[in-house]
Design an enzyme around this catalytic site. Structure first.
Site, PDB file in Angstrom:
ATOM      1  N   GLY A 169       0.316  -0.765  -0.172  1.00  0.00           N
ATOM      2  CA  GLY A 169      -0.497  -0.373   0.540  1.00  0.00           C
ATOM      3  C   GLY A 169       1.232   1.497  -0.065  1.00  0.00           C
ATOM      4  CG  ASN A 170      -0.711   4.023  -1.259  1.00  0.00           C
ATOM      5  OD1 ASN A 170      -1.254   5.653  -0.709  1.00  0.00           O
ATOM      6  ND2 ASN A 170      -0.516   3.708  -2.623  1.00  0.00           N
ATOM      7  NE  ARG A 171       5.462   6.415   4.513  1.00  0.00           N
ATOM      8  CZ  ARG A 171       6.562   6.281   4.207  1.00  0.00           C
ATOM      9  NH1 ARG A 171       6.643   6.112   2.922  1.00  0.00           N
ATOM     10  NH2 ARG A 171       7.027   5.314   4.586  1.00  0.00           N
TER      11      ARG A 171
END
Length: 400
Positions: free
Chosen positions: A205-207
């Site tokens: 995933g990412n932030r």
């Protein structure tokens, strides 16, 4: 200018309400104040009375010199009401029609628009009961400003922190000055991050928090548009603002593409504020990958995901396609390349390597790129303010 009643409740953030009152006055508004008993333990009514030159309502049974019923008179006087900070207690009372103190009783009698600014401990904010109450307030037509992620009074970081006074006033002014400029338009806004599953348990995933996209969605809604929010993973809640907003929750990039594809032909603009995963795991495991004794590494094969912005940029008819370029280096160069390769009408470039303007921050600093125009840097501002400014630009582009 408007007549505004500021309702202050028993949140530790009550001290910020003094600055909100002062800023509203500087903007030319008339302000009066009502306080719960708990709020008076945190800040003195005399301070607010001195600022507003009106008595502060702290007791339902205070006598009136002109014989009015105080809470009814105050409710009828207001053009707008602002509940700041709004504690979990007052939110529950408002949602359930309870009137047992000056604030809840006045609010129940108020026929004009009400803006609610929640502020509480993260555990209280995340409780299902609080979220149900928020959803009910939105159904009842109240406008909710989301709390922010930050350091709480308890000393740790979490959701539930009251936004800074300038952000509250900017948001409130956006509500006051809402228009119907986009009343005939339908806007798709993607936000949050998409996931690339590895196995049934793990994912890449990412932030992305979704804050920038949600600010844009709120601005579009307050300008009268029909808003379709296509949301991946977010760190904020996304309460539906009203009947003109539909929220679609997705997980993967493919999910996001398929949802947008169903909406695109009927839209006037697509704003891709989501942090879309560029790659997906080729060798997805149907069962959880187990750790094997002596195994020093695991190899994941990745393949490109569908490029959503490029796909719709190529197939658009008279729609606008707008994207973000979240970069950590060579920001303008990379964004300019994206503007061309994605066939976009507008790219918003921002440097996400900066802690105060990157993922999860409440401010942003962007540069606007359009075909045939020089890059246009915008001053660092709150994401709420940038969302409003962006939708004003989109509106002018749609008119052309």
């Amino acid at each position: 200018m408007a007549k505004i009643v500021v309702h202050i409740t028993g949140s530790i953030a009550a001290f910020k309400a003094v600055t909100v009152v002062r800023m509203l006055q500087k903007a030319g508004h008339q302000v009066r104040v009502a306080m719960t008993k708990s709020a008076t333990k945190l800040i003195g009514p005399a301070t607010l009375a001195s600022l507003t030159h009106y008595p502060v309502m702290t007791d339902l049974w205070e006598p009136s010199t002109k014989g009015q019923i105080p809470h009814i008179e105050l409710a009828d006087w207001a053009d707008y009401s602002l509940v700041v900070p709004a504690s979990a207690d007052i939110i529950a009372k408002m949602a359930n029609g309870i009137a047992d103190d000056p604030v809840s009783t006045t609010l129940l009698a108020t026929p004009s628009p009400v803006v609610v600014v929640p502020a509480m401990n993260t555990h209280m904010w995340q409780q299902p009961a609080t979220q149900r109450n928020i959803a009910r307030l939105i159904q009842d037509g109240k406008v909710i400003m989301q709390p922010v992620h930050g350091k709480l009074a308890e000393g740790y970081v979490g959701d539930g922190r009251m936004p800074e006074p300038i952000d509250v006033v900017n948001f409130f002014n956006g509500v006051i000055h809402q228009s119907n400029e986009l009343a005939s338009k339908r806007i798709i806004i993607s936000l949050g991050g998409t996931l690339s599953p590895i196995d049934p348990v793990r994912y890449i995933g990412n932030r992305s928090s979704g804050k920038m996209g949600w600010a844009i969605a709120q601005a579009a809604y307050h300008m009268g548009a029909q808003v379709d929010v296509v949301a991946g993973r977010t760190s904020i809640s996304l309460p539906k603002l009203g009947d003109r907003m539909t929220i679609y929750r997705v997980q993967t990039t493919q999910d996001m593409y398929e949802t947008i594809n169903q909406l695109f032909d009927k839209s006037n603009a697509l704003i891709m504020a989501a942090a879309v995963a560029d790659f997906k795991v080729t060798n997805y495991a149907d069962q959880k990958i187990k750790k094997v004794a002596g195994q020093e590494q695991i190899n994941l094969q990745l393949e490109p995901n569908i490029d959503i912005l490029k796909t719709f940029g190529e197939q658009k008819k008279d729609q606008l396609t707008i994207g973000f370029a979240a970069e950590t280096q060579d920001v303008i160069e990379n964004a300019q390349q994206k503007l061309t390769s994605k066939h976009a009408d507008l790219i918003i470039a921002n440097d996400v390597s900066q802690s105060d303007t990157g993922f999860n921050a409440d401010t942003n600093k962007v540069t606007i790129l359009r075909p045939g125009y020089d890059p246009e840097p915008w001053a660092q501002d709150t994401k709420q303010a940038i969302g409003v400014k962006l939708m004003q630009l989109v509106n002018s582009m749609l008119k052309k």
